[in-house]
Design an enzyme around this catalytic site. Structure first.
Site: not given
Length: 719
Positions: A74, A120, A123, A145
């Site tokens: 991110a 992300g 993901e 994270e």
């Protein structure tokens, strides 16, 4: 040639080949890596709008046009800009919605992973039906994270356990560590591996084969025992409980993200995917606004700032580095230098010693190859860059020479005087001393303007900090060149001014000295270490004494004792007395703790406290203050001295002090560093505690003048 579908965004390109396989190429033209941002999410939504309406498509491939990354996670600038938790939850909700759309597509989806797939990015890959990764050394996958005080907000807590199993997923989620291609394949995180040039073609071929039924995904790789253990709620409780225990032992309850990660995983597996995604969203929104996460995110940006050379225009290229001394530090410096593409001339007193140093580099990178972090070809390349020698002559080609001989001023003078006769006039000369003033060492050379300190931390490959020390004579060219070399070694660099102990050794020395004063007064070794680990330090001060060696600690204590007046600090002589008794720590298997003599590792686990050390304490009886008092005395001694370093202009700015303490000394990251800690707690509260400690234990706790100023004016170090 594939047909190209026009999109309104320049972040993505969508092409469709003759078989109907669409390839969505991710490529932000304004950035070196792709990041998840609002605009990137909108671009993905637009691309999916097109894919969902095309009945002629047979498959969808996600790929990146960046040379060394898939998606790097991110955009933290976006995360930092959030003002309320609802904004963070919205980001998570949007990511979840896109993930659901990808999973609901009526065609096979394939992720083509090359380079870093972080947060992300991973993901997104997890939402796909099939994952192919390149075998490049740069390819790595992680959900990091947690290292920023957050949790994966795009479905990672739900998708990863369902893919690789609960027991394999929890360590990745709770530590944020990288997974490399070979291991990713073994654990089922990716389905197959391929050399980088054929990656996208292989992904397109896999999409066609999945659509035609020629390729079936078999992920039944779990053992019968693991399936039984993870297959019912009762046995899963055992896994959750064991994970919670390990998590508590590692974090001591200082980090709010790991318990929330575990809760999101448990909720999803026990109550269903929708409930798990809801828990993930809720926890993500909460964590963004915790002080721990905000401190760690600020550290991330500070670290990025440290990766830019302020003197870049003065830097000369560094292709060859000379390293003098093939001991632990010299070998570590040689390794990180060679790993990052520079040639190394490794010199010691004999060719046998230098060759032994090269062998240790080989052993270290071979371990990486065995773990699948690098391939065998890269291992061989790294090792061949290291050239051992017993002579100074091969150093004539060196752009930078780093001395890493024992902490003896006369020896360093001899080495610098000799090497100056064999190198070019503009070769930068650096010393890896941890405490001796650089100006004193520079007296041995004719041109002190090319001399500076490059203070690495042990073990060099693992500790990210490099502290560069400049003297009044150091030229901008020498400073810039050393800084550039440090960045090339993949180090976080701070620059400080010369003085006894510089910055890191000075504040660490007084922290360690305060631990000795506690010991002298009767404190229990294990109790003090436990208190500081509970406070967030990776190890206690007495464990650290044994790791670095009591003889080394005694020399640093002597330097600090000579540099600081008796009015400023009371210096303990316990380290010297223990060193004289040959209680040196791990190197002699006896220090504050006892160690297994058969354990030849660089960092041994203690067998227990060495009760003999208590005979060297001033107080015959054992009496340990409460843990909070121990923590205040040690932590605030370090914080107060950090502020004094800023007052004395050893530090250029608070950001350097925070980076140095966290990335070099293990200062608790969730506190953000000494200066962030003061801002967070309030200078007034810190001053009050220091005043109380000064009344109880002496003037060494008198608050620094700048702390008093911030307290009286209620100002911050970071305005």
């Amino acid at each position: 040639m594939p047909d190209r579908i026009d999109l309104s965004t320049n972040l993505l390109t969508l092409g469709i080949d003759e078989s109907g396989v669409a390839t969505l190429q991710i490529g932000d033209p304004t950035a070196s890596v792709n990041k998840i941002s609002w605009t990137m999410l909108d671009a993905f939504s637009e691309a999916l709008d097109v894919v969902e309406t095309r009945s002629d498509l047979t498959g969808l491939v996600f790929a990146s046009d960046k040379p060394e990354s898939f998606i790097a996670g991110a955009d933290l600038e976006m995360v930092k800009s959030f003002e309320i938790p609802a904004e963070a939850r919205r980001l998570s909700r949007e990511a979840h919605a896109l993930g659901t759309r990808v999973r609901d597509l009526n065609l096979p989806t394939v992720a083509a992973i090359h380079g870093s797939a972080m947060g992300g990015g991973l993901e997104l890959a997890l939402t796909c039906d099939y994952r192919i990764a390149s075998t490049a050394d740069s390819t790595k996958m992680a959900l990091p994270e947690v290292q920023l005080g957050l949790l994966p907000g795009g479905g990672g807590t739900q998708l990863l356990p369902r893919l690789v199993g609960l027991q394999q997923a929890l360590p990745l989620l709770l530590t944020g560590k990288n997974t490399y291609p070979e291991k990713a394949k073994r654990m089922g995180l990716v389905d197959t591996l391929i050399h980088p040039p054929g990656l996208v073609g292989a992904a397109q071929r896999a999409a066609r084969q999945l659509a035609d039924g020629e390729l079936n995904v078999d992920r039944d790789g779990q053992s019968w025992g693991d399936r039984l253990l993870e297959g019912n709620p009762v046995s899963r409780r055992l896994i959750y409980r064991q994970a919670a225990q390990r998590m508590e032992a590692r974090t001591h309850g200082n980090y709010p993200a790991p318990p929330r990660i575990l809760d999101a995983v448990r909720t999803g597996l026990e109550e269903g995917l929708d409930a798990g995604l809801d828990a993930e969203r809720r926890h993500f929104g909460e964590l963004v606004f915790t002080p721990e996460s905000q401190a760690m995110v600020r550290l991330f940006f500070a670290k990025q700032q440290g990766e830019e050379n302020p003197w870049a225009e003065h830097a000369r290229p560094v292709d060859t580095v000379g390293v003098l001394g093939a001991g632990l530090m010299g070998v570590g410096i040689a390794q990180v230098t060679a790993e990052n593409g520079m040639d190394v001339v490794l010199k010691d007193q004999t060719l046998e010693l230098a060759a032994s140093g090269k062998k240790k580099v080989w052993e270290a990178v071979s371990t990486q190859a065995d773990k699948g972090i690098i391939n065998s070809f890269t291992r061989d390349q790294i090792t061949e860059r290291v050239v051992p020698t017993a002579d100074y002559a091969p150093l004539h080609a060196a752009d930078l020479v780093i001395e890493a001989v024992p902490e003896d001023l006369s020896l360093k003078h001899q080495v610098f005087s000799e090497v100056e006769d064999h190198v070019a006039a503009d070769t930068v000369l650096a010393t890896n001393t941890s405490a001796l003033p650089i100006a004193d060492i520079a007296e041995a050379v004719d041109r002190p303007d090319r001399v500076l300190g490059m203070h690495y931390f042990s073990p060099v490959p693992d500790i990210p900090l490099l502290e560069i020390i400049r003297t009044d004579d150091t030229s901008d060219e020498a400073l810039a060149t050393a800084y550039e070399a440090g960045l090339a070694q993949d180090k976080t660099v701070i620059v400080v001014n010369d003085g006894p102990g510089f910055y890191t050794t000075r504040i660490l020395g007084l922290y360690m000295n305060e631990a000795l004063l506690l010991f002298d007064a009767g404190a229990d070794v294990e109790a003090v270490d436990a208190a500081m680990k509970d406070a967030g330090f990776p190890m206690g001060p007495f464990e650290l004494f044994d790791l670095v060696g009591l003889d080394v600690a005694a020399k640093i204590t002597d330097v600090m004792g000579e540099a600081l007046s008796e009015e400023r600090v009371e210096i303990s002589d316990s380290a010297g007395r223990l060193a004289e008794a040959d209680l040196l720590g791990q190197k002699t298997n006896r220090g504050f703790y006892e160690y297994d003599a058969d354990d030849e590792s660089d960092d041994k686990d203690p067998d227990g406290v060495n009760d003999a050390v208590y005979h060297y304490a001033s107080a015959p009886a054992r009496s340990t203050p409460p843990a909070e008092t121990v923590q205040d005395r040690l932590l605030l001694m370090m914080v107060n001295e950090s502020v004094r370093c800023l007052e004395d202009e050893v530090l250029r700015a608070p950001i350097d002090g925070d980076l140095g303490a966290v990335f070099g000394l293990g200062f608790p990251p969730f506190l953000g560093g000494p200066f962030r800690h003061v801002d967070r707690e309030g200078a007034g509260a810190i001053v009050n505690t220091l005043n109380r400690l000064a009344d109880q234990h002496g003037d060494r706790f008198q608050p620094a003048e700048r702390l008093r100023t911030h307290a009286s004016k209620t100002t911050l170090f970071y305005e």
